[in-house]
Write a protein that holds these residues in place. Structure first.
Motif, PDB file in Angstrom:
ATOM      1  N   SER A 342      41.832  28.367  86.973  1.00 60.48           N
ATOM      2  CA  SER A 342      42.464  27.880  88.208  1.00 60.48           C
ATOM      3  C   SER A 342      42.113  26.423  88.450  1.00 60.48           C
ATOM      4  CB  SER A 342      42.037  28.748  89.401  1.00 60.48           C
ATOM      5  OG  SER A 342      42.375  30.103  89.189  1.00 60.48           O
ATOM      6  N   GLU A 343      42.372  25.606  87.439  1.00 61.14           N
ATOM      7  CA  GLU A 343      41.948  24.213  87.468  1.00 61.14           C
ATOM      8  C   GLU A 343      42.585  23.405  88.607  1.00 61.14           C
ATOM      9  OE1 GLU A 343      42.722  25.922  84.796  1.00 61.14           O
ATOM     10  OE2 GLU A 343      44.564  25.220  83.851  1.00 61.14           O
ATOM     11  N   GLN A 344      43.807  23.754  88.984  1.00 70.13           N
ATOM     12  CA  GLN A 344      44.416  23.035  90.106  1.00 70.13           C
ATOM     13  C   GLN A 344      43.644  23.299  91.393  1.00 70.13           C
ATOM     14  OE1 GLN A 344      48.557  22.599  90.017  1.00 70.13           O
ATOM     15  NE2 GLN A 344      48.824  22.343  92.218  1.00 70.13           N
ATOM     16  N   LEU A 345      43.177  24.547  91.567  1.00 72.01           N
ATOM     17  CA  LEU A 345      42.370  24.873  92.744  1.00 72.01           C
ATOM     18  C   LEU A 345      41.027  24.143  92.713  1.00 72.01           C
ATOM     19  CD1 LEU A 345      42.999  28.719  93.120  1.00 72.01           C
ATOM     20  CD2 LEU A 345      44.048  26.844  94.410  1.00 72.01           C
ATOM     21  N   ILE A 346      40.486  23.942  91.502  1.00 67.91           N
ATOM     22  CA  ILE A 346      39.236  23.190  91.385  1.00 67.91           C
ATOM     23  C   ILE A 346      39.451  21.755  91.862  1.00 67.91           C
ATOM     24  CG2 ILE A 346      37.552  22.234  89.752  1.00 67.91           C
ATOM     25  CD1 ILE A 346      37.877  24.758  88.075  1.00 67.91           C
ATOM     26  N   GLY A 347      40.557  21.147  91.406  1.00 67.81           N
ATOM     27  CA  GLY A 347      40.870  19.794  91.837  1.00 67.81           C
ATOM     28  C   GLY A 347      41.074  19.702  93.335  1.00 67.81           C
ATOM     29  N   GLU A 348      41.817  20.659  93.891  1.00 64.30           N
ATOM     30  CA  GLU A 348      42.055  20.671  95.334  1.00 64.30           C
ATOM     31  C   GLU A 348      40.745  20.835  96.107  1.00 64.30           C
ATOM     32  OE1 GLU A 348      44.791  23.829  95.939  1.00 64.30           O
ATOM     33  OE2 GLU A 348      46.487  22.782  95.005  1.00 64.30           O
ATOM     34  N   GLY A 349      39.892  21.746  95.626  1.00 62.73           N
ATOM     35  CA  GLY A 349      38.621  21.995  96.314  1.00 62.73           C
ATOM     36  C   GLY A 349      37.718  20.779  96.307  1.00 62.73           C
TER      37      GLY A 349
END
Length: 391
Positions: A342-349
């Motif tokens: 879930s790399e996009q969620l990592i970036g968002e977080g």
């Protein structure tokens, strides 16, 4: 592009753009066609185009800016292996308001990444850009190519540029970067991405690597596999690798099964361009010593797949493979069972935590840590363990 050649489609597309660049029909910093335009021109799938563009980035022909497109690399003094020109281009673009196209003095955040050559990095950056898009902040990127010296130089350059905060994807290294520790001592706002510093409290967002390995081993165990190899091609110690090996060992311990040390292979390098070259996993694959492999990165998983295919082994009938993150596949190869981080969620977080730090520069809430739960995505590279090896 000839239909008579048996060369993979993505290589044909790559060579097409290499020819345009070499012949100067495309000049430095020219924008190349979009993925959609390339798909339509060559009548190929998106993943084939992505493969071609990824190779062009890796070999230094082009660079990519998320949300803006792909551009021809400058062949001058600053090579892609030194700066990739992303720091210069994104710094110039960072002062342009994306919604109006006009100059706007938005506050700059620095993003330090090892490389941008796979879906993990691109999706992570897209997550960061998405959060910052409608804020007073913009982002500029510098690549370190896994060099401690370049990581130090990037931090110092961003501080010289007076960025208000940093997002740092640390390099693969056995020792801490003193410049990161100095940021902590000086209370400069920063968030680490993907890799934390053991024993040192910092703001951090990443995937739960221990759980990711547990998901992979448990899935293979349920399919009857017992001889399971976990492998990574970095000779350097990283926290993510250590956590994944811990998850691997935890499952075997819980099952009351013996752990075979020879099935934990993480200290080798791979020549990805040559399947014939000596490869530490080759005997395990060829002699069917193991029935399943967990690759700690997508590129290695794809290499194992191609190596097995070259030995006339069928995946998943003869061999099952799981990778961390999804490799790039041409349509004829099928889809890959993988651990999605879930790399996009990592970036968002990471972006959200940094904004909170910047909005509340002096707070006593302590350090924020966020582990994004990974997901097992079951596709075509895992199946029931071969019966001959179950007896």
């Amino acid at each position: 592009m000839s239909n008579e050649t048996r060369e993979p489609l993505y290589l044909q597309i790559k060579e097409y753009f290499q020819d345009l660049i070499s012949s100067k029909r495309l000049s430095a910093h020219d924008r190349i066609p979009t993925e959609r335009e390339i798909m339509e021109k060559f009548s190929v799938s998106r993943i084939t185009v992505t493969n071609a563009l990824t190779e062009l980035v890796r070999e230094g022909w082009i660079y990519r800016i998320p949300g803006k497109g792909s551009f021809v690399q400058d062949g001058g003094e600053k090579t892609p292996h030194e700066m990739n020109n992303l720091d210069e281009i994104t710094t110039k673009n960072s002062l342009i308001d994306s919604s109006t196209g006009t100059n706007s003095k938005r506050k700059m955040i620095g993003l330090i990444m090892p490389t941008i050559e796979d879906f993990f990095a691109v999706k992570l950056i897209n997550g960061i850009y998405g959060v910052l898009l409608n804020t007073e902040y913009t982002v500029s990127i510098i690549l370190t190519h896994n060099s401690k010296e370049k990581e130090q130089a990037a931090i110092r350059e961003f501080l010289r540029m007076r960025v208000v905060g940093l997002l740092i994807f640390p390099i693969d290294a056995q020792t801490y970067n003193e410049d990161i520790l100095e940021l902590k001592v000086k209370n400069f706002p920063f968030v680490l991405i993907d890799r934390y510093l053991p024993g040192i409290e910092t703001n951090f967002v990443g995937s739960d690597n221990t759980e990711g390995a547990r998901l992979a081993v448990s899935h293979l165990w349920d399919l009857g596999h017992r001889n399971i190899v976990i492998c990574g091609d970095s000779a350097k110690t990283t926290v993510s690798v250590e956590d994944r090996i811990k998850g691997y060992m935890d499952v075997f311990t819980e099952k009351g099964a013996m752990i075979n040390p020879s099935f934990i292979v993480t200290d080798f390098t791979v020549n990805y361009s040559n399947l014939e070259e000596s490869f530490p996993l080759k005997n395990l694959i060829q002699n069917k010593v193991a029935t399943a492999f967990i690759a700690l990165n997508a590129k290695l998983g794809l290499h194992i797949y191609k190596l097995a295919k070259s030995m006339n082994l069928n995946v998943p009938d003869d061999l099952s493979i799981i990778s961390f993150d999804d490799p790039y596949f041409d349509s004829e190869l099928g889809a890959f069972t993988h651990i999605s981080q879930s790399e996009q969620l990592i970036g968002e977080g990471a972006a959200n935590i940094l904004i909170q730090l910047l909005d509340k520069r002096h707070n006593n809430e302590g350090y924020k840590k966020k582990n994004i739960p990974p997901k097992l995505v079951v596709k075509g590279t895992t199946g029931t363990a071969p019966k001959v090896l179950l007896d």
